[in-house]
Design a protein around this motif. Sequence first.
Motif, PDB file in Angstrom:
ATOM      1  N   UNK A  85       0.866  -1.179   0.000  1.00 42.72           N
ATOM      2  CA  UNK A  85       0.000   0.000   0.000  1.00 42.72           C
ATOM      3  C   UNK A  85       0.897   1.222   0.000  1.00 42.72           C
ATOM      4  N   UNK A  86       0.810   2.006  -1.046  1.00 48.91           N
ATOM      5  CA  UNK A  86       1.646   3.197  -1.203  1.00 48.91           C
ATOM      6  C   UNK A  86       0.835   4.420  -0.793  1.00 48.91           C
ATOM      7  N   UNK A  87       1.178   4.983   0.346  1.00 48.72           N
ATOM      8  CA  UNK A  87       0.449   6.148   0.851  1.00 48.72           C
ATOM      9  C   UNK A  87       1.098   7.432   0.361  1.00 48.72           C
ATOM     10  N   UNK A  88       0.316   8.264  -0.302  1.00 50.32           N
ATOM     11  CA  UNK A  88       0.756   9.570  -0.776  1.00 50.32           C
ATOM     12  C   UNK A  88      -0.220  10.619  -0.252  1.00 50.32           C
ATOM     13  N   UNK A  89       0.235  11.496   0.639  1.00 44.41           N
ATOM     14  CA  UNK A  89      -0.689  12.523   1.148  1.00 44.41           C
ATOM     15  C   UNK A  89      -1.133  13.462   0.042  1.00 44.41           C
ATOM     16  N   UNK A  90      -2.346  13.951   0.172  1.00 48.80           N
ATOM     17  CA  UNK A  90      -2.863  14.873  -0.829  1.00 48.80           C
ATOM     18  C   UNK A  90      -2.084  16.179  -0.776  1.00 48.80           C
ATOM     19  N   UNK A  91      -1.747  16.666  -1.948  1.00 52.39           N
ATOM     20  CA  UNK A  91      -0.997  17.923  -2.032  1.00 52.39           C
ATOM     21  C   UNK A  91      -1.474  18.689  -3.247  1.00 52.39           C
ATOM     22  N   UNK A  92      -1.453  19.995  -3.132  1.00 51.94           N
ATOM     23  CA  UNK A  92      -1.854  20.828  -4.252  1.00 51.94           C
ATOM     24  C   UNK A  92      -0.870  20.723  -5.411  1.00 51.94           C
ATOM     25  N   UNK A  93      -1.357  20.848  -6.610  1.00 57.28           N
ATOM     26  CA  UNK A  93      -0.517  20.757  -7.799  1.00 57.28           C
ATOM     27  C   UNK A  93       0.097  22.118  -8.085  1.00 57.28           C
ATOM     28  N   UNK A  94       1.417  22.144  -8.142  1.00 57.56           N
ATOM     29  CA  UNK A  94       2.140  23.379  -8.482  1.00 57.56           C
ATOM     30  C   UNK A  94       2.521  23.302  -9.958  1.00 57.56           C
ATOM     31  N   UNK A  95       1.745  23.961 -10.801  1.00 59.25           N
ATOM     32  CA  UNK A  95       1.969  23.859 -12.247  1.00 59.25           C
ATOM     33  C   UNK A  95       3.358  24.317 -12.679  1.00 59.25           C
TER      34      UNK A  95
END
Length: 208
Positions: A85-95
């Motif tokens: 299980x690969x946990x990746x916290x939600x983060x805003x996308x920096x274009x």
Amino acid sequence: MNVTVFLSINQITQVHKKDIFLSDIADVYCSEKSVENRCKAIKITGIRSEKSCRYIGSVMDVVQKIQEIDSQIQIQNLGETDFVVDYEPKAGICLPWQWAKTLFTCVVSFFGGAFAIMTFNNDANVSKVFSQIYEAVMGSPSDGTTILEASYSVGLAVGIIVFFNHFFKIAVTKDPTPLEVEMRLYEDNINKTLIQNHGRKESSVDVT
């Protein structure tokens, strides 16, 4: 009354929430929908870390949790015996940052590929081979820029596009590209290594 629950556990699942349930990592089927829903709602683990991390689990842990619901349930696992299980916290996308990384990757790939092609041509002495072919066919020495060099340059670019089978949204066939195949093999090797290391007690993750 005995019922059978069929599981198909994925080798790796990426999640963005800290509470991981069975329905997040596996396909679950049972003829008794009430049992199926109860199994899907089983909590596999909870992630404490605020950073990206991986949790390694076993189907035996899943079986034990299902048996705790009802010891009469029969379980058939059709998927993986160990999973990640690969946990990746939600983060805003920096274009701007995404574009910068994409541009950097393109530049490195372009110049790296160009260097590899030039070293290959130099090792194989392609220019000399073209010169000899031109002189044998035309009867006069080559001036260094002929139809052979032009055809080779165009053919090389076209060959790369066709071979990798992906150029923007255009694809020659629906088959996965060689790069996608290699990335999949690389990912599979990483998952197997993580699982084997976990079995040897060489890695751990902070979970509840």
